[in-house]
Write a protein that holds these residues in place. Structure first.
Motif, PDB file in Angstrom:
ATOM      1  N   UNK A 163     -40.550   1.497 -52.659  1.00  0.00           N
ATOM      2  CA  UNK A 163     -40.375   2.863 -53.161  1.00  0.00           C
ATOM      3  C   UNK A 163     -39.196   3.548 -52.460  1.00  0.00           C
ATOM      4  N   UNK A 164     -38.524   4.410 -53.212  1.00  0.00           N
ATOM      5  CA  UNK A 164     -37.424   5.196 -52.659  1.00  0.00           C
ATOM      6  C   UNK A 164     -37.998   6.542 -52.254  1.00  0.00           C
ATOM      7  N   UNK A 165     -37.928   6.849 -50.985  1.00  0.00           N
ATOM      8  CA  UNK A 165     -38.569   8.030 -50.437  1.00  0.00           C
ATOM      9  C   UNK A 165     -37.559   9.152 -50.245  1.00  0.00           C
ATOM     10  N   UNK A 166     -38.129  10.337 -49.938  1.00  0.00           N
ATOM     11  CA  UNK A 166     -37.280  11.496 -49.661  1.00  0.00           C
ATOM     12  C   UNK A 166     -36.417  11.217 -48.426  1.00  0.00           C
ATOM     13  N   UNK A 167     -35.136  11.488 -48.550  1.00  0.00           N
ATOM     14  CA  UNK A 167     -34.202  11.235 -47.452  1.00  0.00           C
ATOM     15  C   UNK A 167     -33.482   9.909 -47.552  1.00  0.00           C
ATOM     16  N   UNK A 168     -33.916   9.030 -48.478  1.00  0.00           N
ATOM     17  CA  UNK A 168     -33.202   7.760 -48.678  1.00  0.00           C
ATOM     18  C   UNK A 168     -31.898   8.031 -49.423  1.00  0.00           C
ATOM     19  N   UNK A 169     -30.779   7.540 -48.837  1.00  0.00           N
ATOM     20  CA  UNK A 169     -29.467   7.725 -49.470  1.00  0.00           C
ATOM     21  C   UNK A 169     -28.863   6.388 -49.846  1.00  0.00           C
ATOM     22  N   UNK A 170     -28.395   5.637 -48.836  1.00  0.00           N
ATOM     23  CA  UNK A 170     -27.827   4.303 -49.052  1.00  0.00           C
ATOM     24  C   UNK A 170     -28.759   3.307 -48.381  1.00  0.00           C
TER      25      UNK A 170
END
Length: 704
Positions: A163-170
């Protein structure tokens, strides 16, 4: 042509562990013995992990399986089998370990995702054989990599989602493989790194409150939470305080919430924006100043008797301009009593409960701490009783007592006394129980109990309860007079007695022949009872025993005695008379015949002599009959040899026909009540002496 296999061996070159990618030869060699030098054809078969990998037909005793470039999948157990001339022989198993695994290949489904979505990855080890472990890693700047491990038992690749969470950028991802060989783990190199870019679906929300500072109770406050989103579809904004949701909106960019500030509104607020799996939040702390303190409720008394006056007073420290109300707490809601600072009332037991005071200023209502008021009714005079109902107890058994007060506000303190000694104190609502296990036979102390509560009337005492101690029956015994053999028609006395036991006692006497028969039963206030059986008969023969019991409900049985009813003396005499009289008649008849015959022979000269002899025989017969059959018309048979002899002497005279009748006075003694019967002392109550009994015995005189 005779031959035999000596050995079949399998070897590997190079020996030991083989490096991944290097060539490897598996050699099978057969050693045989022949009677002559003749040609044989060899069939070679090589197995890896019991699976066929190589076959060859040779005219020589060895064969070679070539692997030009080994892979880790070539690791396993190898075995060789040789067949020749109808004979077969196999080698031992040889383990080959090809070290080093191939580098895995990692691919991502998408290289750009939105925050809240998932990244799908696939890791493959194309030249390896399962079972295999796949380890995936998710990496981002200034953070520890997150790993997921998956076991694939039947395939050489694996797939996973992150899962892509809050704060994930690169984000960067890689993977590697791992396998187990002979309880040892071997890992592959890490795969290529895959880069994934994350885009935000909306920005972090903004949370504001108005007024921003100096918020006081009663002020109107406004919360506002907003965000900016690329798409408004399925977006939701939520306002929370201490995990409690205050308000939420959907498909809107702004949330507004209004409230009148109270002291309880101080705390931390959270604004959260959610869309799909994406979630972002913002926190804000709010402090509300107190407008006025909570009121205080005071009572004139917290514990008081019924019909007394109670005053409740409500106040606020340093603050007087407020609207006061007094309430009584109830499970269905507070009951309003009066809008006033003070409340005075005359109470009864129904006023027991909790009371609160509420104060209102500028729409802000505050409540005081509850005050508990207990109103007590006096206890009534307690009653003390035995749990079983009757005021008695069997010796050795426990005694349960119940002290009950019909009226009185609980809790009530009950105190049990035995005599003047306190035995137990119990606090309960309406009754209490007491167990006395130490009951003595000579206990004379009465029981009583006291009851009291918080009413000012004090202690109430029950009446004294006297308990009767019932002593169980012990050692019942049965005796008789006469004992053993009893003449038919005579009287027999039975005495049943006990060693100890409380009165009254229930006595029962049984006769046992073929079956048990109850022959006597009575209840007496005595430790013994006598039963007189007036006329015994042959049916009374049998074994007798007595049973004694009292209110202890324990039957005690005596030892049995045996009574045998025999013929009376006069019955024996009658029988003897019936036997002897015919014999005496026969003898007399024979003698008479003899004398008659002799008289005829002597003639007339012997007549006088014969007459005298006949007279003497007749007198002798009469004398014998009277002397054997004397009797008296009394209650028993009496033999008085002295009077008999006197009567016989006086009856001698010349005149046989002038018989005289003489009456003799005889004194009959009364039965001794303390006579021993066959060495067993049986005590009977002594009868009332009625004087001397006079019996007249008729004696007939007869001249010899």
């Amino acid at each position: 042509q005779v031959f035999t296999f000596n050995t079949v061996e399998i070897t590997v070159q190079p020996s030991g562990k083989v490096k991944n990618g290097a060539p490897m030869s598996v050699i099978c060699h057969a050693d045989i013995s022949q009677s002559t030098n003749f040609q044989l054809e060899y069939n070679f078969t090589i197995f890896k992990d019991s699976k066929l990998v190589f076959m060859a037909v040779k005219d020589k005793g060895h064969a070679q399986y070539e692997i030009p470039m080994t892979r880790s999948s070539d690791t396993g157990d190898y075995e060789c089998t040789v067949e020749a001339g109808g004979k077969t022989k196999s080698s031992n198993s040889l383990h080959v370990w090809v070290t080093g695994m191939t580098k895995p290949i990692l691919t991502a489904e998408k290289n750009e995702v939105l925050e809240g979505e998932v990244v799908k990855l696939r890791c493959e080890l194309p030249e390896e054989e399962p079972p295999l472990y796949f380890i995936f890693r998710k990496m981002k700047m200034n953070s520890t990599p997150k790993e997921k491990q998956i076991l694939e038992r039947y395939r050489n690749f694996s797939e996973v989602e992150f899962p892509v969470e809050e704060g994930d950028n690169i984000l960067q991802f890689d993977c590697f493989g791992r396998r187990s060989v002979k309880l040892e783990f071997e890992s592959s190199d890490h795969s290529n790194k895959t880069l994934v870019t994350v885009r935000e679906p909306f920005i972090k929300p903004t949370l504001t409150v108005k007024p921003s500072t100096n918020i006081t109770e009663g002020d109107r406050i406004q919360f506002e939470c907003s965000t900016v989103a690329a798409q408004m579809n399925n977006i939701e904004i939520i306002l929370q305080k201490n995990k409690t949701i205050l308000k939420s909106v959907r498909d809107e960019k702004v949330l507004k919430y209004f409230a009148v500030a109270t002291l309880e509104d101080s705390g931390e607020y959270l604004c959260k924006v959610e869309q799909g799996r994406a979630s972002k939040s913002t926190k804000l702390s709010v402090v509300v100043s107190e407008l006025f303190p909570k009121p205080t409720l005071a009572a004139s008394m917290s514990k008081l008797d019924e019909n007394k006056e109670l005053t409740l007073s409500c106040s606020i420290n340093g603050f007087r301009k407020a609207n006061f109300s007094v309430f009584r707490r109830n499970s269905d809601g507070d009951i309003w009593l009066r809008n006033s600072r003070n409340l005075t009332m005359r109470v009864n037991v129904n006023h027991t409960g909790s009371y609160v005071c509420k104060a209102e200023v500028k729409g802000i209502v505050k409540e005081s701490k509850p005050v508990r008021i207990n109103v007590y009714a006096p206890v009534s005079k307690p009653t003390l009783s035995v749990a079983s109902g009757l005021p008695e107890v069997v010796l050795g058994k426990p005694l349960w007592l119940i002290c009950h007060s019909a009226m009185g506000t609980p809790p009530i303190t009950f105190t049990f006394y035995k005599g003047n000694e306190v035995k137990k104190e119990i606090v309960n609502d309406t009754y209490a129980t007491f167990l006395d296990e130490n009951i003595g036979q000579n206990d004379r102390n009465g029981y009583k109990c006291e009851a009291k509560n918080n009413h000012s009337s004090g202690v109430k005492t029950s009446n004294i309860l006297n308990i009767t101690v019932i002593v169980p029956i012990k050692n019942a015994s049965l005796g008789s007079f006469p004992y053993g053999e009893v003449e038919e028609g005579s009287e027999t006395a039975f005495l049943c007695s006990v060693k100890e036991g409380s009165w009254p006692i229930h006595f029962r006497i049984f006769r046992k022949t073929d079956h048990e028969v109850l022959v006597f039963e009575t209840r007496e206030h005595s430790d013994r009872v006598m039963w007189r059986k007036e006329a015994m008969n042959r049916q009374d023969t049998g074994t007798y025993y007595c049973m004694a019991s009292n209110r202890a409900n324990v039957d005690v049985r005596s030892h049995p005695i045996t009574i045998n009813v025999i013929l009376a003396a006069w019955q024996k005499g009658v029988i003897a008379a019936f036997v002897l009289i015919p014999i005496a008649g026969a003898v007399t008849l024979a003698l008479w015949w003899f004398l008659c015959k002799k008289k005829k022979a002597k003639g007339p000269s012997m007549e006088m002599s014969g007459s005298a002899l006949a007279a003497n025989l007749t007198s002798e017969k009469l004398t014998r009959q009277h002397s054997d059959g004397d009797y008296y018309s009394g209650s028993g048979y009496i033999e008085d040899s002295e009077n008999h002899m006197k009567a016989t002497d006086e009856s001698k005279g010349p005149d046989l026909e002038s018989d005289e009748v003489e009456y003799t006075e005889v004194e009959v003694s009364t039965l001794d009540p303390h006579r021993e019967i066959d060495s067993v002392p049986i005590h009977f109550p002594a009868p009332v002496q009625k004087g001397t009994e006079t019996v007249y015995s008729e004696i007939r005189k007869a001249n010899n």
